[in-house]
Design a protein around this motif. Structure first.
Motif: not given
Length: 488
Positions: A194-207
């Motif tokens: 899911l993090h890769k689908i969101l673009g792999g942005n380091q400022t985003l974290s999936v919980n």
């Protein structure tokens, strides 16, 4: 388009033309289901029955059973077709759809003879079960009957819980076509995907907020995304924003490759949305039924009425309810086990508290004895001080009060005497702890009486024998001298 549902009406051959050829009937030489002749394509032969007998009977049955009696008579068909629904051609699309549906159900003008009445009744049946196409005019496309049409009978109203999560909480529900055990075992890989689908942005974290099993081997996963800014602060991405991102075409395709079958934002409804939803009945639901559903709502603050269309939706809700019942039962079992464990711990704790209380009392007595001995040694060799003399007087007074006949010591002695007497009487009563039943006592008496009678009879026999022996002895003593004189 093929219309296989009409195979029972007598079509035996398939032509290259359209499946519904509503031209004049042509004899094919084949006997149909409803008569001796059969027309090509649609298949309603002229031998269906008389227009008065069969047509009226079918229309009356539908009108009585399902509430559409207005579509059975020719007079009402004329009224509906020419008066109520004779709107201009510039009406909106929704009005045209309603007009076409009413025309298909009440007054089709496809064949121009008595078969139009049969076609109207067939269209009514299709509308009732919510599937099929309603043909009513050669120049207008047929009406598609879906389960959302207002005449579909397989509808009901249920209730769903309203969520209380805010849009700022950022909760989005993803339904996976995989089992819960597979999701939990691969949860970390799922988060990374899911993090890769969101673009792999380091400022985003999936919980992952929670994982819940659903019927048909599906699993509901609730997620939220945290965005960290360069200044060190963080916030959750709103649920609507995240859901809109997931609904993009390329993102949705990637989610489907992961096994996602549905996604939705979990946000609460605003009061305006709730009011609008309750005021306007959903498409295809009778306003009277909707009003009754609002009245029958068991908890308007937490539940909201929702339409249930078709047996598939009813089956889905039944499966969900069974699943929730199993989860509730599992949770109740866990709570019951926790309560049993807590009760055991409480019993153990109470026993330890009682033990510690006894130990504390014992240590207090020992400490007091040590203090007494220490104080005696410290005061040895000194004269009695004024406070000690005053304390001694108080103790003597208390001792005199305790030793008085009517005070505590006398009452204690009296109670001790009563206790000793009760113990003595109790011991005496304890010795008389058996008794004999009346019947048993009577049998014992009878047995002893028989033994007594036997002994008496035996004694009388012995007495008679003794008398006989004495008589014999007496006779022997008398005969001896006579014999002596004879032989002398």
């Amino acid at each position: 388009m093929l219309f296989g549902a009409f195979g029972g009406f007598g079509t035996t051959t398939t032509t290259a033309g359209p499946a519904f050829s509503f031209s004049a009937p042509a004899n094919t030489g084949t006997t149909g289901l409803f008569g001796a002749t059969q027309n090509k394509g649609f298949g309603f032969g002229t031998g269906f029955g008389t227009a008065t007998g069969t047509g009226t009977g079918l229309g009356t049955g539908l009108g009585t059973g399902l509430g559409f009696g207005g579509f059975s008579t020719q007079q009402q068909q004329t009224t509906l077709g020419g008066g109520l629904f004779s709107q201009p051609t510039q009406a909106p699309a929704q009005s045209n759809q309603l007009i076409n549906t009413a025309s298909a159900l009440s007054a089709p003008t496809l064949l121009g003879d008595e078969r139009d009445a049969i076609l109207a009744k067939w269209n009514q049946l299709q509308a009732f079960w919510g599937t099929g196409k309603g043909y009513f005019n050669n120049n207008i496309a047929p009406v598609d009957f879906t389960q959302e049409n207002p005449f579909c009978r397989f509808k009901a109203v249920g209730y769903c819980c309203m969520t209380n999560t805010k849009d700022e909480d950022g909760l989005v529900v993803l339904v996976f076509n995989r089992k819960e055990t597979d999701i939990r075992s691969q949860q970390q890989q799922l988060v990374e995907s899911l993090h890769k689908i969101l673009g792999g942005n380091q400022t985003l974290s999936v919980n992952v907020e929670g994982v819940r099993t659903m019927p048909d081997d599906q699993t509901e996963v609730v997620i939220y995304v945290v965005e960290r800014s360069p200044n060190g602060t963080s916030r959750r991405v709103p649920a609507t924003t995240l859901y809109a991102h997931f609904e993009q075409a390329n993102i949705k395709t990637s989610l489907q490759q992961l096994g996602v079958t549905m996604s939705m934002a979990r946000t609460e409804l605003s009061p305006a949305q709730i009011k609008q939803l309750l005021q306007n009945a959903p498409a295809g639901v009778d306003p009277i039924i909707w009003e009754q559903a609002k009245v029958d709502n068991p908890d308007p603050e937490k539940l909201i009425p929702v339409p249930m269309v078709g047996f598939r939706e009813l089956l889905r809700r039944l499966k969900v309810q069974d699943q929730m019942t199993k989860q509730h039962q599992t949770r109740l079992d866990i709570i019951s086990e926790d309560i049993s464990e807590l009760q055991k711990n409480q019993t153990t704790t109470m026993a330890k508290i009682a033990q510690y209380k006894r130990k504390l009392m014992d240590l207090s007595h020992r400490t007091l004895q040590v203090l007494i001995k220490q104080e005696i040694q410290r005061k040895s060799g000194y004269a009695i001080q004024a406070d000690e003399e005053q304390l001694r007087v108080q103790l003597d007074t208390i001792q005199c009060e305790l030793n008085a006949p009517t005070q505590f010591k006398g009452r204690l002695n009296e109670l001790m005497s009563q206790i000793r007497m009760q113990n003595h009487f109790g011991a005496v009563r304890a010795e008389e702890k058996y008794y004999i039943d009346a019947d048993l006592l009577r049998e014992i008496k009878q047995h002893l009486k028989q033994q007594q009678e036997g002994l008496s009879h035996l004694i009388s026999i012995i007495k008679d024998d003794l008398e006989d022996i004495k008589l014999i002895e007496h006779g022997l003593n008398e005969s001896i001298p006579i014999r002596g004189s004879v032989f002398s």
